[in-house]
Design a protein around this motif. Structure first.
Motif, PDB file in Angstrom:
ATOM      1  N   VAL A 131       0.840  -1.190   0.000  1.00  0.00           N
ATOM      2  CA  VAL A 131       0.000   0.000   0.000  1.00  0.00           C
ATOM      3  C   VAL A 131       0.878   1.243   0.000  1.00  0.00           C
ATOM      4  N   GLY A 132       0.616   2.126  -0.944  1.00  0.00           N
ATOM      5  CA  GLY A 132       1.410   3.332  -1.093  1.00  0.00           C
ATOM      6  C   GLY A 132       2.498   3.215  -2.128  1.00  0.00           C
ATOM      7  N   ARG A 133       2.832   1.976  -2.518  1.00  0.00           N
ATOM      8  CA  ARG A 133       3.850   1.775  -3.541  1.00  0.00           C
ATOM      9  C   ARG A 133       3.263   1.139  -4.804  1.00  0.00           C
ATOM     10  N   ASP A 134       2.516   0.032  -4.618  1.00  0.00           N
ATOM     11  CA  ASP A 134       1.936  -0.680  -5.761  1.00  0.00           C
ATOM     12  C   ASP A 134       0.449  -0.417  -5.902  1.00  0.00           C
ATOM     13  N   VAL A 135      -0.225  -0.246  -4.786  1.00  0.00           N
ATOM     14  CA  VAL A 135      -1.638   0.118  -4.763  1.00  0.00           C
ATOM     15  C   VAL A 135      -1.792   1.345  -3.883  1.00  0.00           C
ATOM     16  N   ALA A 136      -2.894   2.087  -4.086  1.00  0.00           N
ATOM     17  CA  ALA A 136      -3.093   3.346  -3.346  1.00  0.00           C
ATOM     18  C   ALA A 136      -1.896   4.271  -3.535  1.00  0.00           C
ATOM     19  N   CYS A 137      -1.431   4.381  -4.767  1.00  0.00           N
ATOM     20  CA  CYS A 137      -0.195   5.119  -5.008  1.00  0.00           C
ATOM     21  C   CYS A 137      -0.394   6.381  -5.845  1.00  0.00           C
ATOM     22  N   THR A 138      -1.629   6.815  -6.070  1.00  0.00           N
ATOM     23  CA  THR A 138      -1.841   8.091  -6.751  1.00  0.00           C
ATOM     24  C   THR A 138      -1.357   9.224  -5.840  1.00  0.00           C
ATOM     25  N   PRO A 139      -0.526  10.127  -6.332  1.00  0.00           N
ATOM     26  CA  PRO A 139       0.031  11.185  -5.466  1.00  0.00           C
ATOM     27  C   PRO A 139      -1.063  12.063  -4.854  1.00  0.00           C
ATOM     28  N   GLY A 140      -0.889  12.385  -3.595  1.00  0.00           N
ATOM     29  CA  GLY A 140      -1.843  13.243  -2.912  1.00  0.00           C
ATOM     30  C   GLY A 140      -1.384  13.562  -1.511  1.00  0.00           C
ATOM     31  N   LYS A 141      -2.224  14.330  -0.798  1.00  0.00           N
ATOM     32  CA  LYS A 141      -1.909  14.750   0.564  1.00  0.00           C
ATOM     33  C   LYS A 141      -3.112  14.497   1.467  1.00  0.00           C
ATOM     34  N   ASP A 156      -8.507   2.982  -5.945  1.00  0.00           N
ATOM     35  CA  ASP A 156      -7.174   3.474  -6.311  1.00  0.00           C
ATOM     36  C   ASP A 156      -6.212   2.296  -6.262  1.00  0.00           C
ATOM     37  N   LEU A 157      -6.485   1.290  -7.096  1.00  0.00           N
ATOM     38  CA  LEU A 157      -5.650   0.092  -7.120  1.00  0.00           C
ATOM     39  C   LEU A 157      -4.343   0.409  -7.856  1.00  0.00           C
ATOM     40  N   SER A 158      -3.936  -0.444  -8.738  1.00  0.00           N
ATOM     41  CA  SER A 158      -2.723  -0.196  -9.509  1.00  0.00           C
ATOM     42  C   SER A 158      -2.933   1.006 -10.428  1.00  0.00           C
ATOM     43  N   PRO A 159      -1.852   1.662 -10.855  1.00  0.00           N
ATOM     44  CA  PRO A 159      -2.016   2.824 -11.734  1.00  0.00           C
ATOM     45  C   PRO A 159      -2.836   2.540 -12.988  1.00  0.00           C
ATOM     46  N   CYS A 160      -2.802   1.287 -13.475  1.00  0.00           N
ATOM     47  CA  CYS A 160      -3.518   0.979 -14.717  1.00  0.00           C
ATOM     48  C   CYS A 160      -5.025   0.873 -14.528  1.00  0.00           C
ATOM     49  N   ASN A 161      -5.504   0.648 -13.300  1.00  0.00           N
ATOM     50  CA  ASN A 161      -6.946   0.487 -13.089  1.00  0.00           C
ATOM     51  C   ASN A 161      -7.466   1.318 -11.914  1.00  0.00           C
TER      52      ASN A 161
END
Length: 601
Positions: free
Chosen positions: A221-231, A270-275
């Motif tokens: 989590v935070g690297r491969d999933v839930a990795c869309t940039p944000g605050k 907010d899974l992987s960047p592709c989906n």
């Protein structure tokens, strides 16, 4: 009050004839007896996986008594058995003699893949699986259509019979599964050795040993999933609010707030960047905010539905209004999050709060009369049983929730998994959805009790009896346009139940029916093979179209429903402008996404 309590001077007890049997007991005794009953139910629940024995027995007796009093139905069952036995015997004889081109006696259902391999078409395995399918069919007839049995009890009995038969399927045993026998011969029994290792590993973890690596190992989590940039721009006792960084030079002025269900971690969206739905929206010029729910523990047992509305949806809306002032907010809720969002929207409409530019409900129900197979586990007895389990520990555990959902699809989620792991010795290959699915959350005692009692049992929201701050609210007060999304294979929120939002509101409703299940149908990124959807808008003054007619007349479109929804949002948004600051001017962001709450176990 009887004489013994009324006159302290009386030394001997009153005659038995004068003692009031309905006199209230003194205060400590009801508390003690109720606590004792709850404790017993909680202990039983650990053995029954949260299923109420009373509920099952009542359903069985309802069916059995009515069946015993229905000679016509019993005669029909006997006739059915006799009529089908001879063709089955002829099929078995032909198969034993090696005759080719024999048509199957009974075809399995479309979703039943247990007997799909060619090995199941050879003797004696073809006779085994055909006999089993006939037994399933006969018991379905036996447990349904009995006059006088309540609808709920009939569904429970039919479901229980199906579960018992699924457990006894020839595909579940070494000696009667030709695929397992073939693998055992080819691998010299190594599949069984690996299966034993898998079983001992599972047993070790179930007994409290160190967690073995999950099947979805590698997804962090935070690297491969839930990795869309944000605050993280807000944190309170119940939520963290994430504001995602813009990916375009200009954005639509109206932000999007996503309210996920608190039964799951937010990053299903907010899974992987592709989906990732979040990343996809951000890349198309939307400012997206996401609620990340805290994983509650025993200290949070008294958090109720009103706390989830106030500390969740309303706190998030207030924070967004401070960051992006003076504009409407597109609010979207997934599953239970959509139900909570609809409650909040109805309360806001009653108070004259018009901050919502639109309302989107993703696989979310507002009418629970036809809530699907999950209703099998919800009646007065079952809810009381769950309440007592939660009362004892302060929350509903993840394993207790997962058990009910697994039973709804036991062939796919229990028995086939056991065959692959313990008999074929396979280790499932992980993916992002499996990683998320294993990262479940708990639910507080008070909140889940109120949710089951007020929504599932009493259906208060659909009936206009649900109260917000002590006042009943009605979905008909909502004037913001609504987009509701259902999925074709949803066992949690059946699409016909989601479709009812058009009956309950007095606003324009766009309904989308997407191909897939409760999770995979929502995570349907563009480019995903085999995806399709139907979409149409029902204006407030249009005539009602029932769900089945709507499905027949609405054209099907190939591709992802995400694109249609994003176009719907864009039509209700203003021209693009520079993106707002991260966290606004009032408060600096607390930390990078995904925050702390999503990491809580």
């Amino acid at each position: 009050m009887n004489e013994l309590h009324a006159n302290p001077k009386v030394a001997s007890p009153a005659p038995l004839a004068h003692v009031r049997l309905d006199a209230p007991a003194t205060a400590p005794f009801p508390i003690f007896t109720e606590s004792a009953d709850r404790l017993v139910h909680a202990m039983q629940g650990r053995l029954t996986n949260g299923v109420s024995p009373a509920s099952m027995v009542l359903a069985y007796l309802d069916w059995l008594v009515h069946l015993a009093n229905s000679p016509g139905k019993m005669g029909e069952l006997v006739q059915n058995a006799a009529a089908k036995s001879l063709p089955l015997l002829r099929y078995a004889q032909s198969s034993a003699l090696g005759l080719r081109g024999i048509d199957p006696f009974i075809e399995p259902l479309a979703h039943d893949s247990r007997f799909a391999s060619p090995q199941w078409q050879t003797f004696p395995f073809d006779v085994l699986h055909q006999s089993f399918l006939y037994a399933e069919q006969w018991w379905h007839y036996a447990t349904t259509g009995v006059r006088g049995v309540s609808r709920h009890h009939e569904a429970v009995v039919e479901f229980a019979a199906r579960q018992l038969l699924d457990m006894m399927s020839p595909s579940n045993f070494l000696g009667t599964n030709p695929d397992v026998l073939k693998a055992t011969v080819e691998q010299g029994g190594q599949n069984l050795a690996r299966g034993m290792e898998n079983f001992l590993d599972l047993l070790h973890r179930q007994m409290g040993g160190p967690e073995a690596k999950p099947s979805a190992d590698g997804f962090v989590v935070g690297r491969d999933v839930a990795c869309t940039p944000g605050k993280v721009v807000l944190r309170n006792r119940l939520i963290e609010l994430i504001q995602y960084a813009p990916a375009t030079g200009a954005v639509h002025p109206e932000p999007v707030l996503i309210v996920p269900a608190w039964i799951m971690k937010y990053y299903i969206l907010d899974l992987s960047p592709c989906n990732s739905l979040v990343r996809w929206l951000v890349e198309r010029g939307h400012t997206v905010f996401m609620i990340s729910w805290k994983n509650p523990d025993a200290e949070d047992r008294d958090l109720g539905m009103s706390d989830y509305r106030r500390l969740g949806v309303m706190a998030a809306l207030d924070a967004i209004s401070a960051i992006v002032p003076g504009v409407g907010i597109h609010a979207a809720g997934y599953c239970l999050g959509g139900t909570l969002l609809s409650i909040a929207a109805a309360g806001m409409a009653k108070d004259g709060d018009h901050r919502l530019a639109s309302l989107t409900l993703l696989a979310a129900q507002t009418d629970f009369e036809d809530a699907g197979e999950i209703l099998l586990f919800i009646d007065e007895s079952q809810v009381t049983y769950l309440e007592d389990m939660m009362w004892n520990q302060g929350y509903l555990d993840t394993k207790q929730m997962a058990g009910a959902f697994q039973l709804l699809r036991s062939n796919d989620l229990i028995w086939s998994q056991m065959v692959r792991r313990f008999l074929l010795g396979e280790t499932p290959h992980g993916n992002d959805l499996m990683a998320w699915n294993a990262d479940a959350t708990r639910m507080p005692y008070r909140m889940h009790t109120e949710y089951l009692q007020r929504l599932f049992l009493r259906n208060e929201l659909a009936k206009g009896r649900y109260t917000v701050d002590g006042r009943p609210v009605a979905l008909t007060d909502i004037r913001a346009p609504i987009c509701a999304v259902g999925t074709t294979k949803d066992h949690v929120a059946p699409w016909r139940s989601v479709y009812k939002i058009g009956l309950l509101t007095d606003t324009d409703v766009t309904f989308i029916l997407a191909k897939g299940g409760h999770n995979a149908g929502i995570i349907s990124e563009p480019g995903h093979a085999g995806r399709s959807y139907q979409i149409s808008t029902h204006k407030d003054l249009d005539h009602y179209v029932d769900a089945d007619s709507w499905e027949q007349v609405t054209p099907r479109r190939e591709g992802s429903w995400w694109e249609a929804w994003q176009a719907w949002l864009a039509e209700r948004s203003g021209p693009r402008m520079p993106p707002p600051p991260m966290g606004g001017e009032a408060a600096a962001p607390l930390m990078d996404a995904p925050g702390l709450y999503v990491l809580m176990r």
